[in-house]
Write a protein that holds these residues in place. Structure first.
Motif, PDB file in Angstrom:
ATOM      1  N   THR A 183       1.296  -1.076  -0.200  1.00 49.89           N
ATOM      2  CA  THR A 183      -0.012  -0.236   0.099  1.00 49.89           C
ATOM      3  C   THR A 183       0.990   1.269  -0.274  1.00 49.89           C
ATOM      4  OG1 THR A 183      -1.633  -1.069   1.122  1.00 49.89           O
ATOM      5  CG2 THR A 183      -1.685   1.278   0.870  1.00 49.89           C
ATOM      6  N   SER A 184       1.108   2.349  -1.303  1.00 55.10           N
ATOM      7  CA  SER A 184       2.015   3.136  -0.949  1.00 55.10           C
ATOM      8  C   SER A 184       0.898   3.504  -2.486  1.00 55.10           C
ATOM      9  CB  SER A 184       3.425   2.886  -1.582  1.00 55.10           C
ATOM     10  OG  SER A 184       4.119   3.692  -1.588  1.00 55.10           O
ATOM     11  N   SER A 185       1.557   5.257  -2.106  1.00 54.03           N
ATOM     12  CA  SER A 185       1.140   6.561  -3.028  1.00 54.03           C
ATOM     13  C   SER A 185       1.301   6.435  -4.487  1.00 54.03           C
ATOM     14  CB  SER A 185       1.266   7.526  -2.561  1.00 54.03           C
ATOM     15  OG  SER A 185       0.914   7.726  -1.305  1.00 54.03           O
ATOM     16  N   HIS A 186       0.838   6.704  -5.359  1.00 54.96           N
ATOM     17  CA  HIS A 186       1.471   6.251  -6.902  1.00 54.96           C
ATOM     18  C   HIS A 186       0.598   6.843  -7.827  1.00 54.96           C
ATOM     19  CE1 HIS A 186      -1.810   3.641  -6.381  1.00 54.96           C
ATOM     20  NE2 HIS A 186      -1.709   3.658  -7.755  1.00 54.96           N
ATOM     21  N   ILE A 187       1.481   7.728  -9.032  1.00 53.05           N
ATOM     22  CA  ILE A 187       1.184   8.734 -10.053  1.00 53.05           C
ATOM     23  C   ILE A 187       1.057   7.798 -11.091  1.00 53.05           C
ATOM     24  CG2 ILE A 187       1.891  10.068 -11.834  1.00 53.05           C
ATOM     25  CD1 ILE A 187       1.800  11.393  -8.703  1.00 53.05           C
ATOM     26  N   SER A 188      -0.545   8.198 -11.677  1.00 49.94           N
ATOM     27  CA  SER A 188      -1.360   7.346 -12.876  1.00 49.94           C
ATOM     28  C   SER A 188      -0.252   8.135 -14.331  1.00 49.94           C
ATOM     29  CB  SER A 188      -2.544   7.244 -13.050  1.00 49.94           C
ATOM     30  OG  SER A 188      -3.041   8.524 -13.353  1.00 49.94           O
ATOM     31  N   ALA A 189      -0.290   6.955 -15.168  1.00 49.09           N
ATOM     32  CA  ALA A 189      -0.356   7.721 -16.434  1.00 49.09           C
ATOM     33  C   ALA A 189      -0.409   8.765 -17.240  1.00 49.09           C
ATOM     34  CB  ALA A 189      -0.838   6.628 -17.248  1.00 49.09           C
ATOM     35  N   TYR A 190      -1.969   9.270 -16.153  1.00 46.04           N
ATOM     36  CA  TYR A 190      -2.643  11.007 -16.480  1.00 46.04           C
ATOM     37  C   TYR A 190      -2.406  11.538 -15.535  1.00 46.04           C
ATOM     38  CZ  TYR A 190      -4.283   8.151 -20.533  1.00 46.04           C
ATOM     39  OH  TYR A 190      -4.449   7.139 -21.846  1.00 46.04           O
ATOM     40  N   GLY A 191      -1.383  11.712 -15.064  1.00 43.33           N
ATOM     41  CA  GLY A 191      -0.557  12.754 -13.302  1.00 43.33           C
ATOM     42  C   GLY A 191      -1.757  12.775 -12.624  1.00 43.33           C
ATOM     43  N   SER A 192      -2.656  11.570 -12.540  1.00 45.29           N
ATOM     44  CA  SER A 192      -3.197  11.512 -11.242  1.00 45.29           C
ATOM     45  C   SER A 192      -2.419  10.894  -9.955  1.00 45.29           C
ATOM     46  CB  SER A 192      -4.736  10.923 -11.122  1.00 45.29           C
ATOM     47  OG  SER A 192      -5.281  11.487 -12.485  1.00 45.29           O
ATOM     48  N   HIS A 193      -2.699  11.780  -8.510  1.00 45.34           N
ATOM     49  CA  HIS A 193      -2.254  11.277  -7.484  1.00 45.34           C
ATOM     50  C   HIS A 193      -3.097  10.415  -6.641  1.00 45.34           C
ATOM     51  CE1 HIS A 193       0.715  12.304  -3.905  1.00 45.34           C
ATOM     52  NE2 HIS A 193       0.188  11.421  -3.761  1.00 45.34           N
ATOM     53  N   TYR A 194      -2.906   8.995  -6.541  1.00 46.91           N
ATOM     54  CA  TYR A 194      -3.364   7.984  -5.568  1.00 46.91           C
ATOM     55  C   TYR A 194      -2.334   7.894  -4.133  1.00 46.91           C
ATOM     56  CZ  TYR A 194      -6.338   6.786  -9.475  1.00 46.91           C
ATOM     57  OH  TYR A 194      -7.046   7.123 -10.622  1.00 46.91           O
ATOM     58  N   ALA A 195      -3.090   9.084  -3.277  1.00 49.41           N
ATOM     59  CA  ALA A 195      -2.561   8.725  -2.219  1.00 49.41           C
ATOM     60  C   ALA A 195      -2.458   7.614  -1.166  1.00 49.41           C
ATOM     61  CB  ALA A 195      -3.010  10.075  -1.367  1.00 49.41           C
ATOM     62  N   ASP A 196      -2.221   7.009  -1.391  1.00 50.45           N
ATOM     63  CA  ASP A 196      -3.042   5.497  -0.337  1.00 50.45           C
ATOM     64  C   ASP A 196      -1.882   5.665   0.777  1.00 50.45           C
ATOM     65  OD1 ASP A 196      -4.498   4.844  -2.467  1.00 50.45           O
ATOM     66  OD2 ASP A 196      -3.702   3.002  -3.596  1.00 50.45           O
ATOM     67  N   SER A 197      -0.930   5.905   0.495  1.00 47.85           N
ATOM     68  CA  SER A 197       0.240   6.159   1.515  1.00 47.85           C
ATOM     69  C   SER A 197      -0.269   6.942   2.334  1.00 47.85           C
ATOM     70  CB  SER A 197       1.717   7.214   1.973  1.00 47.85           C
ATOM     71  OG  SER A 197       2.555   6.428   0.113  1.00 47.85           O
ATOM     72  N   TYR A 198      -1.378   7.387   3.036  1.00 45.44           N
ATOM     73  CA  TYR A 198      -2.001   8.499   4.067  1.00 45.44           C
ATOM     74  C   TYR A 198      -2.987   7.491   5.083  1.00 45.44           C
ATOM     75  CZ  TYR A 198      -1.659  13.611   2.676  1.00 45.44           C
ATOM     76  OH  TYR A 198      -1.465  14.640   2.632  1.00 45.44           O
ATOM     77  N   ILE A 199      -3.355   5.837   4.023  1.00 44.42           N
ATOM     78  CA  ILE A 199      -4.039   4.887   4.611  1.00 44.42           C
ATOM     79  C   ILE A 199      -3.124   3.969   5.605  1.00 44.42           C
ATOM     80  CG2 ILE A 199      -5.159   2.175   4.376  1.00 44.42           C
ATOM     81  CD1 ILE A 199      -5.596   3.667   1.803  1.00 44.42           C
ATOM     82  N   ASN A 200      -1.431   4.034   5.245  1.00 43.97           N
ATOM     83  CA  ASN A 200      -0.230   3.247   5.735  1.00 43.97           C
ATOM     84  C   ASN A 200      -0.279   4.064   7.425  1.00 43.97           C
ATOM     85  OD1 ASN A 200      -0.090   1.226   4.399  1.00 43.97           O
ATOM     86  ND2 ASN A 200       1.815   2.143   3.584  1.00 43.97           N
TER      87      ASN A 200
END
Length: 392
Positions: A183-200
């Motif tokens: 579970t970690s934050s990552h960037i999509s191919a279209y620049g969106s930031h998926y902030a999954d690190s907040y879950i940790n």
């Protein structure tokens, strides 16, 4: 001689292998080489070089709709949202960048991307604050226009080589592959930031440290400098000058531009009030409306999501410290679930509640009055929150 030839050949082959490996893993999301789930799909290290990679990537995507701003829009609005009705969208939001970079990157797209139809632009109050020293630097407000200069071959070569041949990139590639199932934050191919690190963070530390740390950062930002904003006079505030110039350029290019003020959590707004920025914040809203007024001929609009609504007043439940909030990560960053609510207004230009408020000369004074009243009405909630956040 044979030894030297062997050494050079071996070194060249090694560098080629490293470059190919880094290109394939693409840890910074610059090339989006063939994606393999579980191997390189999640660009978990992209945040290390996002200020370099995103400007290159947006030129590859050539979006019809461009999202621009800082980390709030990067994390809050998803380019992949179905509300864009199949249009090609890129999120050019980048953490920590000021107005100069935001306007500059957007203008570069206007000049270079013939597919561009519209821009959704997040405006942040703190970006419009300047110190006395800022006003004393002549031409400060036009530094951003330097970004319109095309990147030279040498600059491109440096950028590409740094993202293919460096040891940093190699280590990032290895970490990217290792973190595919974490579970970690990552960037999509279209620049969106998926902030999954907040879950940790929530699972390990809880919500209290998140709110406490962010509110301290906000306080530090407001206290660290003596601001002389000149928000009431467009000709004196560099940010408002850039705003007006950008409006003129988008009108000439026939690009529709939708601006919005982010939905700060109510605790953020009370921090503005606590540090004597509340009236300046309201004045800033008035200044934005006055500046955009000559351009509201169908190509430019301004929405305000920062009022006290059922969304921004979401309670912080300290009795369940590891339970995620529905709409917020912390006071300054809203979740994409709230971004979807915002997009219903931003993409359809309709206001369905007290949350999405279209700001015009005819509405802004009523909005200011409502905000003043709501600040007082929410004082008890702020006091209760402050007592809990400051307690042991």
């Amino acid at each position: 001689m044979k030894y030297l030839t062997f050494f050079i050949s071996t070194l060249t082959l090694l560098l080629a292998c490293v470059a190919l490996f880094n290109w394939f893993v693409d840890p910074y999301g610059m090339y989006w080489s063939p994606v393999v789930d579980g191997v390189n799909a999640r660009k978990t290290e992209a945040f290390e070089r996002v200020h370099v990679s995103k400007p290159y990537r947006v030129s590859q995507v050539r979006p019809q709709v461009l999202l621009v701003g800082n980390s709030r829009i990067e994390m809050g609005l998803k380019a992949e949202s179905s509300l864009f009705n199949g249009k090609r969208v890129f999120n050019l939001g980048m953490p920590g960048i000021g107005l100069e970079r935001q306007f500059g990157e957007a203008l570069k797209q206007i000049e270079e991307n013939t597919q561009l139809e519209s821009i959704i632009f997040s405006l942040d109050y703190l970006d419009f604050l300047y110190t006395r020293e800022d006003f004393e630097r002549p031409g400060q407000e036009f530094i951003w226009q330097n970004l319109l200069q095309p990147r030279g071959m040498q600059q491109r070569a440096r950028d590409v080589s740094s993202l293919l041949l460096s040891l940093d990139t190699l280590f990032s590639s290895i970490k990217t592959m290792a973190k595919q199932h974490v579970t970690s934050s990552h960037i999509s191919a279209y620049g969106s930031h998926y902030a999954d690190s907040y879950i940790n963070i929530m699972q390990s530390e809880g919500i209290k440290p998140l709110f406490s740390q962010k509110l301290k950062q906000i306080a530090q930002s407001l206290q660290s400098k003596r601001y002389v904003s000149h928000l009431g006079q467009v000709e004196k505030n560099p940010g408002l000058k850039m705003f007006a110039t950008f409006l003129e350029k988008t009108r000439l290019a026939d690009i529709e531009v939708t601006f919005f003020i982010s939905p700060y959590h109510y605790t953020y707004l009370h921090m503005l009030n606590k540090h004597n920025h509340w009236q300046s914040f309201l004045q800033w809203k008035m200044a934005l409306v006055s500046t955009i007024e000559p351009y509201k001929d169908g190509h430019a609009s301004l929405w305000d999501f920062s009022g006290f609504s059922s969304y921004t007043m979401e309670p912080v439940d300290f009795t369940q410290p590891r339970k995620l909030m529905k709409w917020y990560w912390e006071p300054a960053h809203y979740r994409s679930e709230l971004g979807e609510v915002m997009l219903k207004a931003l993409t359809k230009s309709t206001s369905s509640s007290d949350f999405a408020r279209k700001m015009e000369q005819s509405t802004v004074r009523d909005i200011i009055i409502l905000d003043q009243k709501a600040l007082l009405q929410s004082a008890a909630a702020w006091q209760a929150f402050s007592t809990q956040i400051d307690g042991d």
